[in-house]
Design an enzyme around this catalytic site. Sequence first.
Site, PDB file in Angstrom:
ATOM      1  N   ARG A   1      14.542   2.009 -10.094  1.00 39.43           N
ATOM      2  CA  ARG A   1      14.550   0.592  -9.706  1.00 39.43           C
ATOM      3  C   ARG A   1      13.327  -0.387  -9.646  1.00 39.43           C
ATOM      4  O   ARG A   1      13.523  -1.474  -9.655  1.00 39.43           O
ATOM      5  CB  ARG A   1      15.546   0.426  -8.532  1.00 39.43           C
ATOM      6  CG  ARG A   1      14.952   0.897  -7.285  1.00 39.43           C
ATOM      7  CD  ARG A   1      15.757   0.719  -6.181  1.00 39.43           C
ATOM      8  NE  ARG A   1      16.819   1.831  -5.898  1.00 39.43           N
ATOM      9  CZ  ARG A   1      17.417   1.950  -4.844  1.00 39.43           C
ATOM     10  NH1 ARG A   1      17.044   1.515  -3.670  1.00 39.43           N
ATOM     11  NH2 ARG A   1      18.402   2.698  -4.840  1.00 39.43           N
ATOM     12  N   HIS A   2      12.225   0.526  -9.192  1.00 39.70           N
ATOM     13  CA  HIS A   2      10.984  -0.323  -9.170  1.00 39.70           C
ATOM     14  C   HIS A   2       9.906   0.436 -10.149  1.00 39.70           C
ATOM     15  O   HIS A   2       9.659  -0.007 -11.250  1.00 39.70           O
ATOM     16  CB  HIS A   2      10.613  -0.524  -7.657  1.00 39.70           C
ATOM     17  CG  HIS A   2      10.649   0.805  -6.699  1.00 39.70           C
ATOM     18  ND1 HIS A   2      10.361   1.855  -6.701  1.00 39.70           N
ATOM     19  CD2 HIS A   2      11.494   0.817  -5.655  1.00 39.70           C
ATOM     20  CE1 HIS A   2      10.686   2.606  -5.817  1.00 39.70           C
ATOM     21  NE2 HIS A   2      11.350   1.751  -5.057  1.00 39.70           N
TER      22      HIS A   2
ATOM     23  N   THR B   1      14.358   4.464   1.274  1.00 42.07           N
ATOM     24  CA  THR B   1      14.641   5.979   2.106  1.00 42.07           C
ATOM     25  C   THR B   1      14.971   6.059   3.317  1.00 42.07           C
ATOM     26  O   THR B   1      14.237   5.681   4.213  1.00 42.07           O
ATOM     27  CB  THR B   1      13.076   6.587   1.864  1.00 42.07           C
ATOM     28  OG1 THR B   1      12.816   6.498   0.596  1.00 42.07           O
ATOM     29  CG2 THR B   1      13.650   8.281   1.956  1.00 42.07           C
TER      30      THR B   1
ATOM     31  N   ARG C   1      11.806   6.506  -8.362  1.00 43.26           N
ATOM     32  CA  ARG C   1      13.237   6.921  -8.073  1.00 43.26           C
ATOM     33  C   ARG C   1      14.009   7.362  -9.297  1.00 43.26           C
ATOM     34  O   ARG C   1      13.591   6.836 -10.437  1.00 43.26           O
ATOM     35  CB  ARG C   1      13.860   5.808  -7.427  1.00 43.26           C
ATOM     36  CG  ARG C   1      13.211   5.225  -5.971  1.00 43.26           C
ATOM     37  CD  ARG C   1      13.968   4.188  -5.379  1.00 43.26           C
ATOM     38  NE  ARG C   1      15.273   4.840  -5.022  1.00 43.26           N
ATOM     39  CZ  ARG C   1      15.637   5.170  -3.770  1.00 43.26           C
ATOM     40  NH1 ARG C   1      14.885   4.685  -2.699  1.00 43.26           N
ATOM     41  NH2 ARG C   1      16.837   5.397  -3.356  1.00 43.26           N
TER      42      ARG C   1
ATOM     43  N   GLU D   1       5.092  14.309   6.463  1.00 45.58           N
ATOM     44  CA  GLU D   1       4.868  12.524   6.672  1.00 45.58           C
ATOM     45  C   GLU D   1       6.154  12.322   7.557  1.00 45.58           C
ATOM     46  O   GLU D   1       7.338  12.520   7.266  1.00 45.58           O
ATOM     47  CB  GLU D   1       4.963  11.821   5.308  1.00 45.58           C
ATOM     48  CG  GLU D   1       4.970  10.227   5.811  1.00 45.58           C
ATOM     49  CD  GLU D   1       4.631   9.329   4.619  1.00 45.58           C
ATOM     50  OE1 GLU D   1       3.857  10.084   3.842  1.00 45.58           O
ATOM     51  OE2 GLU D   1       5.017   8.474   4.607  1.00 45.58           O
TER      52      GLU D   1
ATOM     53  N   GLU E   1       5.510   9.894  -4.945  1.00 48.08           N
ATOM     54  CA  GLU E   1       6.824  10.232  -4.024  1.00 48.08           C
ATOM     55  C   GLU E   1       7.964  10.607  -4.923  1.00 48.08           C
ATOM     56  O   GLU E   1       7.916   9.788  -5.970  1.00 48.08           O
ATOM     57  CB  GLU E   1       7.193   8.978  -3.292  1.00 48.08           C
ATOM     58  CG  GLU E   1       6.503   9.002  -1.944  1.00 48.08           C
ATOM     59  CD  GLU E   1       7.056   7.847  -1.098  1.00 48.08           C
ATOM     60  OE1 GLU E   1       8.197   7.223  -1.273  1.00 48.08           O
ATOM     61  OE2 GLU E   1       6.256   7.315  -0.386  1.00 48.08           O
TER      62      GLU E   1
ATOM     63  N   HIS F   1       6.995  -2.178  -4.324  1.00 49.19           N
ATOM     64  CA  HIS F   1       7.650  -3.655  -4.316  1.00 49.19           C
ATOM     65  C   HIS F   1       7.005  -4.706  -5.117  1.00 49.19           C
ATOM     66  O   HIS F   1       7.549  -5.575  -5.261  1.00 49.19           O
ATOM     67  CB  HIS F   1       8.105  -3.947  -2.858  1.00 49.19           C
ATOM     68  CG  HIS F   1       8.902  -3.004  -2.193  1.00 49.19           C
ATOM     69  ND1 HIS F   1      10.222  -2.772  -2.941  1.00 49.19           N
ATOM     70  CD2 HIS F   1       8.908  -2.152  -1.042  1.00 49.19           C
ATOM     71  CE1 HIS F   1      10.761  -1.681  -2.102  1.00 49.19           C
ATOM     72  NE2 HIS F   1       9.947  -1.317  -1.001  1.00 49.19           N
TER      73      HIS F   1
HETATM   74  N1  PXP Z   1       6.311   6.739   3.203  1.00 50.75           N
HETATM   75  C1  PXP Z   1       7.403   7.276   2.592  1.00 50.75           C
HETATM   76  C2  PXP Z   1       7.695   8.771   2.276  1.00 50.75           C
HETATM   77  C3  PXP Z   1       8.343   6.349   1.916  1.00 50.75           C
HETATM   78  O1  PXP Z   1       9.457   6.866   1.233  1.00 50.75           O
HETATM   79  C4  PXP Z   1       8.304   4.889   2.024  1.00 50.75           C
HETATM   80  C5  PXP Z   1       9.156   3.986   1.684  1.00 50.75           C
HETATM   81  O2  PXP Z   1       9.294   4.146   0.154  1.00 50.75           O
HETATM   82  C6  PXP Z   1       6.998   4.514   2.757  1.00 50.75           C
HETATM   83  C7  PXP Z   1       5.903   5.392   3.307  1.00 50.75           C
HETATM   84  C8  PXP Z   1       6.502   3.048   3.006  1.00 50.75           C
HETATM   85  O3  PXP Z   1       7.326   2.585   3.709  1.00 50.75           O
HETATM   86  P1  PXP Z   1       7.479   0.910   3.655  1.00 50.75           P
HETATM   87  O4  PXP Z   1       7.746   0.337   2.406  1.00 50.75           O
HETATM   88  O5  PXP Z   1       8.616   0.633   4.704  1.00 50.75           O
HETATM   89  O6  PXP Z   1       6.299   0.615   4.440  1.00 50.75           O
END
Ligand code: PXP
Length: 247
Positions: free
Chosen positions: A52-53, A104, A48, A154, A73, A13
């Site tokens: 987008r980010h 997600t 992604r 996870e 990820e 973010h």
């Molecule tokens: N873990 C995974 C697999 C995610 O997809 C995300 C969000 O991208 C996060 C953790 C982190 O989530 P948050 O940004 O809500 O803390």
Amino acid sequence: MTHDLRLGVNIDHVATVRNARGGAVPDPVRAAVLAEQAGVDGITAHLREDRRHIRDDDISALMQELTVPLNFEMAATAEMQAIALRHKPHAVCIVPEKREERTTEGGLDVARDENNLAHYIAPIRAAGCRVSIFIAADQRQIEAAHRIGAQVIELHTGAYCDAHAEGRFDDRDAELASLKDMARFAHDLGLEVHAGHGLTFDCVTPIAAMPQIKELNIGHFLIGEAIFRGLEGSIAEMRRIMDEARG
Ligand code: PXP
């Protein structure tokens, strides 16, 4: 210093804010380096499909600049597999991805797509990456993740965090009970257990207290909180709460 419960910071973010203006600032790689200096155990970034980010060049820069592990990820697509195999990050976390979602929304349905996923992750594992699967606290999904050869799961904490934030305490407690049961179940199968999504200072404690959980990945809240206390302050407070929960 290694922690019994690792904190991975998701820097997506920072890139969201950068991309809102289309320029180069704020730089998510600078945030990742600062987070590393603040003592986090890893950095998470989600490339992604729609970029987008995080963008491709962010992943290249993170691979070059970080000394802590990168948890990359991505959705289970051919394009992302090629990118993972090119960079060989420490860990690859497979997540479901829908273009229309804001974040997600749920865990991956591993059970439905078991054979394809087993073939999909095999070369990633062979390249030396730890494969993690982002799933709901659901026994069927955990068993499937184990069968396809993932080393890590996870657990998606989003439903628990939403129930907590909205004051639906019966739902929250039910979500927490299944997270607890499933963390134990996955750990007993030999999987390493991580958790994440939606975690905040307010709701992290019961998750951090689960002894089977080895890593939390936290992004949106920590980056938002950094506006008020700086990134180091935001990370330090999360670390303090996690240590207190663990202790
Ligand atoms: N873990 C995974 C697999 C995610 O997809 C995300 C969000 O991208 C996060 C953790 C982190 O989530 P948050 O940004 O809500 O803390």
